[in-house]
Design a protein around this motif. Structure first.
Motif, PDB file in Angstrom:
ATOM      1  N   ASN A  24      -9.271   3.131  17.974  1.00 18.43           N
ATOM      2  CA  ASN A  24     -10.436   3.102  17.093  1.00 18.43           C
ATOM      3  C   ASN A  24     -10.055   3.429  15.654  1.00 18.43           C
ATOM      4  N   ASP A  25      -9.157   4.399  15.492  1.00 18.67           N
ATOM      5  CA  ASP A  25      -8.695   4.748  14.140  1.00 18.67           C
ATOM      6  C   ASP A  25      -7.992   3.568  13.483  1.00 18.67           C
ATOM      7  N   ARG A  26      -7.161   2.894  14.269  1.00 16.01           N
ATOM      8  CA  ARG A  26      -6.429   1.758  13.708  1.00 16.01           C
ATOM      9  C   ARG A  26      -7.373   0.613  13.343  1.00 16.01           C
ATOM     10  N   VAL A  27      -8.340   0.363  14.209  1.00 21.86           N
ATOM     11  CA  VAL A  27      -9.323  -0.682  13.904  1.00 21.86           C
ATOM     12  C   VAL A  27     -10.122  -0.318  12.652  1.00 21.86           C
ATOM     13  N   SER A  28     -10.469   0.961  12.521  1.00 23.63           N
ATOM     14  CA  SER A  28     -11.215   1.400  11.329  1.00 23.63           C
ATOM     15  C   SER A  28     -10.394   1.207  10.065  1.00 23.63           C
ATOM     16  N   ARG A  29      -9.096   1.521  10.153  1.00 23.36           N
ATOM     17  CA  ARG A  29      -8.239   1.334   8.966  1.00 23.36           C
ATOM     18  C   ARG A  29      -8.118  -0.145   8.607  1.00 23.36           C
ATOM     19  N   VAL A  30      -8.039  -0.999   9.641  1.00 25.20           N
ATOM     20  CA  VAL A  30      -7.965  -2.438   9.379  1.00 25.20           C
ATOM     21  C   VAL A  30      -9.239  -2.924   8.703  1.00 25.20           C
ATOM     22  N   ARG A  31     -10.390  -2.459   9.191  1.00 28.85           N
ATOM     23  CA  ARG A  31     -11.655  -2.857   8.579  1.00 28.85           C
ATOM     24  C   ARG A  31     -11.734  -2.391   7.134  1.00 28.85           C
ATOM     25  N   ALA A  32     -11.246  -1.182   6.881  1.00 30.68           N
ATOM     26  CA  ALA A  32     -11.328  -0.628   5.530  1.00 30.68           C
ATOM     27  C   ALA A  32     -10.468  -1.405   4.539  1.00 30.68           C
ATOM     28  N   THR A  33      -9.355  -1.973   5.016  1.00 30.07           N
ATOM     29  CA  THR A  33      -8.438  -2.674   4.122  1.00 30.07           C
ATOM     30  C   THR A  33      -8.544  -4.188   4.222  1.00 30.07           C
ATOM     31  N   LEU A  34      -9.472  -4.685   5.027  1.00 21.95           N
ATOM     32  CA  LEU A  34      -9.571  -6.124   5.226  1.00 21.95           C
ATOM     33  C   LEU A  34      -9.881  -6.849   3.922  1.00 21.95           C
ATOM     34  N   VAL A  35     -10.870  -6.377   3.191  1.00 24.28           N
ATOM     35  CA  VAL A  35     -11.248  -7.041   1.943  1.00 24.28           C
ATOM     36  C   VAL A  35     -10.106  -6.988   0.945  1.00 24.28           C
ATOM     37  N   LEU A  36      -9.444  -5.820   0.836  1.00 24.02           N
ATOM     38  CA  LEU A  36      -8.322  -5.700  -0.089  1.00 24.02           C
ATOM     39  C   LEU A  36      -7.208  -6.666   0.279  1.00 24.02           C
ATOM     40  N   SER A  37      -6.932  -6.828   1.565  1.00 25.50           N
ATOM     41  CA  SER A  37      -5.880  -7.752   2.000  1.00 25.50           C
ATOM     42  C   SER A  37      -6.214  -9.189   1.609  1.00 25.50           C
ATOM     43  N   VAL A  38      -7.466  -9.584   1.843  1.00 23.01           N
ATOM     44  CA  VAL A  38      -7.887 -10.942   1.475  1.00 23.01           C
ATOM     45  C   VAL A  38      -7.836 -11.120  -0.038  1.00 23.01           C
ATOM     46  N   GLN A  39      -8.254 -10.089  -0.784  1.00 19.81           N
ATOM     47  CA  GLN A  39      -8.180 -10.162  -2.244  1.00 19.81           C
ATOM     48  C   GLN A  39      -6.746 -10.369  -2.711  1.00 19.81           C
ATOM     49  N   ALA A  40      -5.806  -9.603  -2.145  1.00 21.82           N
ATOM     50  CA  ALA A  40      -4.410  -9.709  -2.558  1.00 21.82           C
ATOM     51  C   ALA A  40      -3.850 -11.097  -2.249  1.00 21.82           C
ATOM     52  N   GLY A  41      -4.123 -11.610  -1.045  1.00 22.49           N
ATOM     53  CA  GLY A  41      -3.627 -12.942  -0.701  1.00 22.49           C
ATOM     54  C   GLY A  41      -4.214 -14.025  -1.590  1.00 22.49           C
ATOM     55  N   LEU A  42      -5.506 -13.932  -1.866  1.00 21.57           N
ATOM     56  CA  LEU A  42      -6.154 -14.925  -2.719  1.00 21.57           C
ATOM     57  C   LEU A  42      -5.625 -14.864  -4.147  1.00 21.57           C
ATOM     58  N   ALA A  43      -5.460 -13.657  -4.679  1.00 22.35           N
ATOM     59  CA  ALA A  43      -4.946 -13.507  -6.049  1.00 22.35           C
ATOM     60  C   ALA A  43      -3.515 -14.011  -6.159  1.00 22.35           C
ATOM     61  N   ALA A  44      -2.677 -13.742  -5.148  1.00 25.56           N
ATOM     62  CA  ALA A  44      -1.291 -14.219  -5.177  1.00 25.56           C
ATOM     63  C   ALA A  44      -1.242 -15.742  -5.176  1.00 25.56           C
ATOM     64  N   GLY A  45      -2.059 -16.369  -4.321  1.00 22.55           N
ATOM     65  CA  GLY A  45      -2.069 -17.835  -4.272  1.00 22.55           C
ATOM     66  C   GLY A  45      -2.561 -18.462  -5.565  1.00 22.55           C
ATOM     67  N   ILE A  46      -3.626 -17.891  -6.145  1.00 24.16           N
ATOM     68  CA  ILE A  46      -4.165 -18.450  -7.395  1.00 24.16           C
ATOM     69  C   ILE A  46      -3.159 -18.303  -8.531  1.00 24.16           C
TER      70      ILE A  46
END
Length: 435
Positions: A24-46
């Motif tokens: 549960n802790d790991r899933v919570s950490r993934v949820r907390a960083t999900l948006v940041l991860s998508v932001q980083a990938g999108l910014a790198a590609g652009i």
């Protein structure tokens, strides 16, 4: 060898619960960083697409690195990080080009260029990020100059494109919800305060010194929770400033921004409360039932404050519960308390005042409401002068951050002096319990 089947089964159950908690802790950490991860990938590609396709850079490595580096810093510092990237590149390029022009290239020139870039950045008062960027750029300029020409302009453009892409993603394409970020960040600090107030109350009720001591230690170790809260406030302000889609959230952020300092004061003053509760137990002073009950009301006030902030309501219920805690503490004072007990009652008043200020009430109004909720000290049958008994609580409520600043030192000395001078003053001692 004999095996206890029940013990093995209990151990297996504990392991399963621990495994579920870890998952549960790991899933919570993934949820907390999900948006940041998508932001980083999108910014790198652009950033790579802009540098490669629009500007014709054959290998625009630094552009996506700059984008990810900008997003990787603490939320609330991304605009500053973009500026620091560009300034650091400028320093590295200037120092590298000048020294290469004068001295040529080689290992000792590289040492001199990097050292000079760092010293120049430190002399100019640059941040650590600028220093690192200046040194890294200087290394690239010196080591790649023989093989590649005109590295300066592409390096500048890459830094600008990467930082701009990161800001574009966070401000326009995928902005964070600032209120949700604050709700998530405020929860650990407010939960810590509420839970330890409950635990301290339970320790008093059972005269369990160990439990009160554990609460004290947890309250003292609150820097991480408050640092995350402060960082989230800065990030929410940055998002609400840069993102047009979040401009309508600015008013909602005001509560949190103004609540940060009084929440921190409430935690510090609760630390003093827990410390005095331990002394109270050690000295076997009377513990009227309303005393721990007042702390339970404070804990509930904290939980109501978090809930009402999260749903965007005016924290009326939290204020009412804080004042109820003061009223209940007054009953404890009426029933009779010793020296440390009177300090605990005063700290309940102070924490309640902090929570009222955190809810949006002015400090002066909070002090007035606390005094009214506590009632007239004469009616509480205290054998002390009203101006003496009321003076210090007012002062601690009005300047709680000042009173707490010296609490750790003063309490350490006061506990020693109490033990040297004999038992604490009783309820009827003039000038004792509240002077």
């Amino acid at each position: 060898m004999d095996f206890d089947g029940a013990q093995i089964a209990a151990t297996a159950r504990r392991l399963r619960r621990r495994g579920r908690a870890t998952l549960n802790d790991r899933v919570s950490r993934v949820r907390a960083t999900l948006v940041l991860s998508v932001q980083a990938g999108l910014a790198a590609g652009i950033s790579w697409l802009v540098a490669h396709e629009l500007l014709g850079s054959p290998q625009p490595v630094f552009a996506p690195i700059s984008a990810v580096g900008t997003l990787a810093v603490s939320v609330g510092q991304r605009f500053r990080r973009t500026v620091e990237l560009i300034v650091g590149v400028a320093v590295g390029v200037a120092v590298g080009d000048l020294l290469i022009f004068l001295l040529g290239t080689g290992p000792w020139q590289l040492c001199l260029v990097v050292t000079s870039a760092i010293l120049l950045t430190v002399f100019a008062g640059g941040s650590v990020a600028i220093l690192i960027q200046a040194a890294a750029t200087a290394v690239l300029i010196v080591t790649l100059s023989p093989a590649g020409h005109n590295l300066e302009i592409p390096r500048f453009l890459d830094a600008l494109i990467g930082g701009s892409a990161a800001l574009l993603v966070t401000a326009l394409l995928l902005p964070l919800n600032p209120v949700r970020v604050l709700n998530r960040a405020a929860q650990p600090a407010l939960d810590l305060l509420a839970n330890q107030l409950d635990a301290t109350a339970d320790g008093l009720r059972k005269r369990d010194r160990g439990k009160a001591q554990r609460s004290l230690e947890k309250l003292r170790d609150h820097k991480e929770e408050l640092a995350s809260f402060d960082e989230a406030i800065q990030g929410a302000k940055e998002t609400a400033t840069l993102s047009p889609a979040r401009w309508h959230r600015r008013d909602e952020l005001t509560h949190y921004a103004e609540a940060a300092d009084p929440v921190e004061r409430a935690i510090r003053n609760s630390t003093t409360l827990a410390r005095r509760a331990i002394t109270l137990i050690e000295d076997a002073e009377p513990i009227p039932d309303p005393m721990p009950a007042s702390m339970v009301h404070l804990a509930e006030s904290v939980r109501l404050l978090r809930h009402e902030f999260a749903v965007g309501e005016e924290p009326e219920r939290s204020r009412e519960r804080s004042l109820r805690a003061v009223s209940v503490a007054a009953r404890a004072y009426t029933e009779g308390v010793g020296f440390s007990g009177s300090v605990v009652v005063a700290q309940v008043r102070t924490v309640a005042s902090d929570l009222l200020v955190a809810s949006g009430v002015t400090q002066e109004e909070a002090n007035r409401l606390v005094r009214e909720a506590f009632g007239d000290l004469k009616k509480n049958k205290r054998a002390v002068k009203p101006e003496q008994s009321e003076g210090k609580p007012e002062q601690s409520e009005g300047k709680s951050e000042h009173s707490e600043g010296k609490s750790e030192q003063s309490e350490g000395k006061s506990e020693q002096s109490e033990r040297k001078s004999g038992p604490p003053p009783t309820v009827g001692d003039p000038g004792g319990a509240w002077s």
